[in-house]
Design a protein around this motif. Structure first.
Motif, PDB file in Angstrom:
ATOM      1  N   LEU A  82       0.820  -1.200   0.000  1.00 17.33           N
ATOM      2  CA  LEU A  82       0.000   0.000   0.000  1.00 17.33           C
ATOM      3  C   LEU A  82       0.864   1.265   0.000  1.00 17.33           C
ATOM      4  O   LEU A  82       0.559   2.243  -0.690  1.00 17.33           O
ATOM      5  CB  LEU A  82      -0.933  -0.016   1.206  1.00 17.33           C
ATOM      6  N   ALA A  83       1.953   1.238   0.753  1.00 14.31           N
ATOM      7  CA  ALA A  83       2.856   2.393   0.784  1.00 14.31           C
ATOM      8  C   ALA A  83       3.536   2.603  -0.565  1.00 14.31           C
ATOM      9  O   ALA A  83       3.691   3.736  -1.021  1.00 14.31           O
ATOM     10  CB  ALA A  83       3.906   2.205   1.878  1.00 14.31           C
ATOM     11  N   GLN A  84       3.932   1.526  -1.199  1.00 15.87           N
ATOM     12  CA  GLN A  84       4.549   1.649  -2.523  1.00 15.87           C
ATOM     13  C   GLN A  84       3.534   2.145  -3.548  1.00 15.87           C
ATOM     14  O   GLN A  84       3.875   2.901  -4.460  1.00 15.87           O
ATOM     15  CB  GLN A  84       5.138   0.311  -2.968  1.00 15.87           C
ATOM     16  N   CYS A  85       2.292   1.739  -3.387  1.00 11.69           N
ATOM     17  CA  CYS A  85       1.234   2.226  -4.273  1.00 11.69           C
ATOM     18  C   CYS A  85       1.039   3.733  -4.082  1.00 11.69           C
ATOM     19  O   CYS A  85       0.872   4.478  -5.046  1.00 11.69           O
ATOM     20  CB  CYS A  85      -0.050   1.464  -3.989  1.00 11.69           C
ATOM     21  N   ALA A  86       1.088   4.178  -2.831  1.00 13.84           N
ATOM     22  CA  ALA A  86       0.979   5.615  -2.543  1.00 13.84           C
ATOM     23  C   ALA A  86       2.147   6.370  -3.158  1.00 13.84           C
ATOM     24  O   ALA A  86       1.967   7.460  -3.717  1.00 13.84           O
ATOM     25  CB  ALA A  86       0.935   5.838  -1.038  1.00 13.84           C
ATOM     26  N   TYR A  87       3.335   5.805  -3.061  1.00 12.47           N
ATOM     27  CA  TYR A  87       4.501   6.446  -3.654  1.00 12.47           C
ATOM     28  C   TYR A  87       4.377   6.502  -5.180  1.00 12.47           C
ATOM     29  O   TYR A  87       4.757   7.484  -5.815  1.00 12.47           O
ATOM     30  CB  TYR A  87       5.766   5.706  -3.239  1.00 12.47           C
ATOM     31  N   GLY A  88       3.826   5.447  -5.777  1.00 11.01           N
ATOM     32  CA  GLY A  88       3.604   5.442  -7.224  1.00 11.01           C
ATOM     33  C   GLY A  88       2.619   6.512  -7.660  1.00 11.01           C
ATOM     34  O   GLY A  88       2.814   7.171  -8.680  1.00 11.01           O
ATOM     35  N   VAL A  89       1.554   6.692  -6.882  1.00 14.62           N
ATOM     36  CA  VAL A  89       0.592   7.762  -7.174  1.00 14.62           C
ATOM     37  C   VAL A  89       1.272   9.121  -7.051  1.00 14.62           C
ATOM     38  O   VAL A  89       1.071  10.010  -7.866  1.00 14.62           O
ATOM     39  CB  VAL A  89      -0.623   7.658  -6.220  1.00 14.62           C
ATOM     40  N   PHE A  90       2.097   9.252  -6.054  1.00 14.48           N
ATOM     41  CA  PHE A  90       2.810  10.510  -5.803  1.00 14.48           C
ATOM     42  C   PHE A  90       3.775  10.835  -6.944  1.00 14.48           C
ATOM     43  O   PHE A  90       3.823  11.968  -7.419  1.00 14.48           O
ATOM     44  CB  PHE A  90       3.557  10.382  -4.475  1.00 14.48           C
ATOM     45  N   VAL A  91       4.517   9.860  -7.404  1.00 14.58           N
ATOM     46  CA  VAL A  91       5.568  10.108  -8.397  1.00 14.58           C
ATOM     47  C   VAL A  91       5.038  10.079  -9.827  1.00 14.58           C
ATOM     48  O   VAL A  91       5.292  10.988 -10.609  1.00 14.58           O
ATOM     49  CB  VAL A  91       6.707   9.070  -8.234  1.00 14.58           C
ATOM     50  N   PHE A  92       4.278   9.041 -10.176  1.00 15.39           N
ATOM     51  CA  PHE A  92       3.910   8.850 -11.573  1.00 15.39           C
ATOM     52  C   PHE A  92       2.653   9.612 -11.980  1.00 15.39           C
ATOM     53  O   PHE A  92       2.522  10.036 -13.118  1.00 15.39           O
ATOM     54  CB  PHE A  92       3.740   7.362 -11.884  1.00 15.39           C
ATOM     55  N   LEU A  93       1.699   9.765 -11.058  1.00 11.57           N
ATOM     56  CA  LEU A  93       0.463  10.469 -11.398  1.00 11.57           C
ATOM     57  C   LEU A  93       0.472  11.922 -10.965  1.00 11.57           C
ATOM     58  O   LEU A  93      -0.454  12.658 -11.276  1.00 11.57           O
ATOM     59  CB  LEU A  93      -0.739   9.756 -10.760  1.00 11.57           C
ATOM     60  N   ASP A  94       1.487  12.320 -10.205  1.00  7.56           N
ATOM     61  CA  ASP A  94       1.612  13.691  -9.689  1.00  7.56           C
ATOM     62  C   ASP A  94       0.395  14.113  -8.863  1.00  7.56           C
ATOM     63  O   ASP A  94       0.047  15.280  -8.819  1.00  7.56           O
ATOM     64  CB  ASP A  94       1.836  14.699 -10.817  1.00  7.56           C
ATOM     65  N   ASP A  95      -0.244  13.152  -8.212  1.00  5.74           N
ATOM     66  CA  ASP A  95      -1.357  13.462  -7.316  1.00  5.74           C
ATOM     67  C   ASP A  95      -0.820  13.454  -5.891  1.00  5.74           C
ATOM     68  O   ASP A  95      -0.796  12.432  -5.210  1.00  5.74           O
ATOM     69  CB  ASP A  95      -2.478  12.443  -7.487  1.00  5.74           C
ATOM     70  N   VAL A  96      -0.344  14.599  -5.464  1.00  2.00           N
ATOM     71  CA  VAL A  96       0.337  14.718  -4.184  1.00  2.00           C
ATOM     72  C   VAL A  96      -0.617  14.463  -3.028  1.00  2.00           C
ATOM     73  O   VAL A  96      -0.284  13.741  -2.075  1.00  2.00           O
ATOM     74  CB  VAL A  96       0.995  16.112  -4.064  1.00  2.00           C
ATOM     75  N   GLN A  97      -1.818  15.015  -3.095  1.00  2.00           N
ATOM     76  CA  GLN A  97      -2.776  14.869  -2.000  1.00  2.00           C
ATOM     77  C   GLN A  97      -3.180  13.421  -1.786  1.00  2.00           C
ATOM     78  O   GLN A  97      -3.204  12.935  -0.653  1.00  2.00           O
ATOM     79  CB  GLN A  97      -4.028  15.713  -2.280  1.00  2.00           C
ATOM     80  N   LEU A  98      -3.506  12.703  -2.864  1.00  2.00           N
ATOM     81  CA  LEU A  98      -3.930  11.307  -2.731  1.00  2.00           C
ATOM     82  C   LEU A  98      -2.785  10.434  -2.230  1.00  2.00           C
ATOM     83  O   LEU A  98      -2.974   9.582  -1.356  1.00  2.00           O
ATOM     84  CB  LEU A  98      -4.465  10.789  -4.063  1.00  2.00           C
ATOM     85  N   GLY A  99      -1.599  10.633  -2.776  1.00  2.00           N
ATOM     86  CA  GLY A  99      -0.442   9.864  -2.310  1.00  2.00           C
ATOM     87  C   GLY A  99      -0.151  10.103  -0.843  1.00  2.00           C
ATOM     88  O   GLY A  99       0.163   9.172  -0.094  1.00  2.00           O
ATOM     89  N   TYR A 100      -0.297  11.349  -0.405  1.00  7.86           N
ATOM     90  CA  TYR A 100      -0.057  11.681   1.003  1.00  7.86           C
ATOM     91  C   TYR A 100      -1.106  11.039   1.905  1.00  7.86           C
ATOM     92  O   TYR A 100      -0.787  10.498   2.956  1.00  7.86           O
ATOM     93  CB  TYR A 100      -0.060  13.193   1.177  1.00  7.86           C
ATOM     94  N   ARG A 101      -2.359  11.067   1.498  1.00  8.56           N
ATOM     95  CA  ARG A 101      -3.428  10.480   2.311  1.00  8.56           C
ATOM     96  C   ARG A 101      -3.281   8.975   2.437  1.00  8.56           C
ATOM     97  O   ARG A 101      -3.468   8.410   3.520  1.00  8.56           O
ATOM     98  CB  ARG A 101      -4.783  10.841   1.723  1.00  8.56           C
TER      99      ARG A 101
END
Length: 108
Positions: free
Chosen positions: A43-62
């Motif tokens: 789940l944490a790696q998925c959040a990091y992927g959202v943060f880096v690849f999709l540039d969705d900072v808020q969702l990755g942080y949550r």
């Protein structure tokens, strides 16, 4: 799950495009088979992927904050904390530096 967890850790450096595939597969296996300690890493790696690849900072942080809560409840929280250094990188963008320094000191 343990093997995919190790692959996620190394794919961040060696093959970053493999990270979203592996992490989403880990989350899917968690939903199908049940929760384990390596599920938090997926789940944490998925959040990091959202943060880096999709540039969705808020969702990755949550999603990363959810991982921190799950990690705090885990009996193996000290081992998990050392493996989830990517979460601290996401915290640098969203939180004040004082709280980020506290996270780094707990990793040490």
């Amino acid at each position: 799950m343990q093997f995919m967890s190790m692959l996620c850790e190394y794919s961040v450096i060696a093959k970053p495009m493999l990270l979203p595939i592996l992490s989403c597969r880990m989350v899917k296996l968690t939903l199908e088979s049940g929760f384990c300690d390596d599920s938090i890493i997926g789940l944490a790696q998925c959040a990091y992927g959202v943060f880096v690849f999709l540039d969705d900072v808020q969702l990755g942080y949550r999603v990363g904050k959810i991982c921190e809560i799950l990690m705090g409840e885990s009996p193996k929280r000290h081992a998990l904390r050392s493996r989830l250094t990517l979460q601290v990188k996401m915290k640098c963008v969203m939180e004040p530096m004082q709280s980020v320094f506290a996270s780094y000191s707990s990793l040490y």
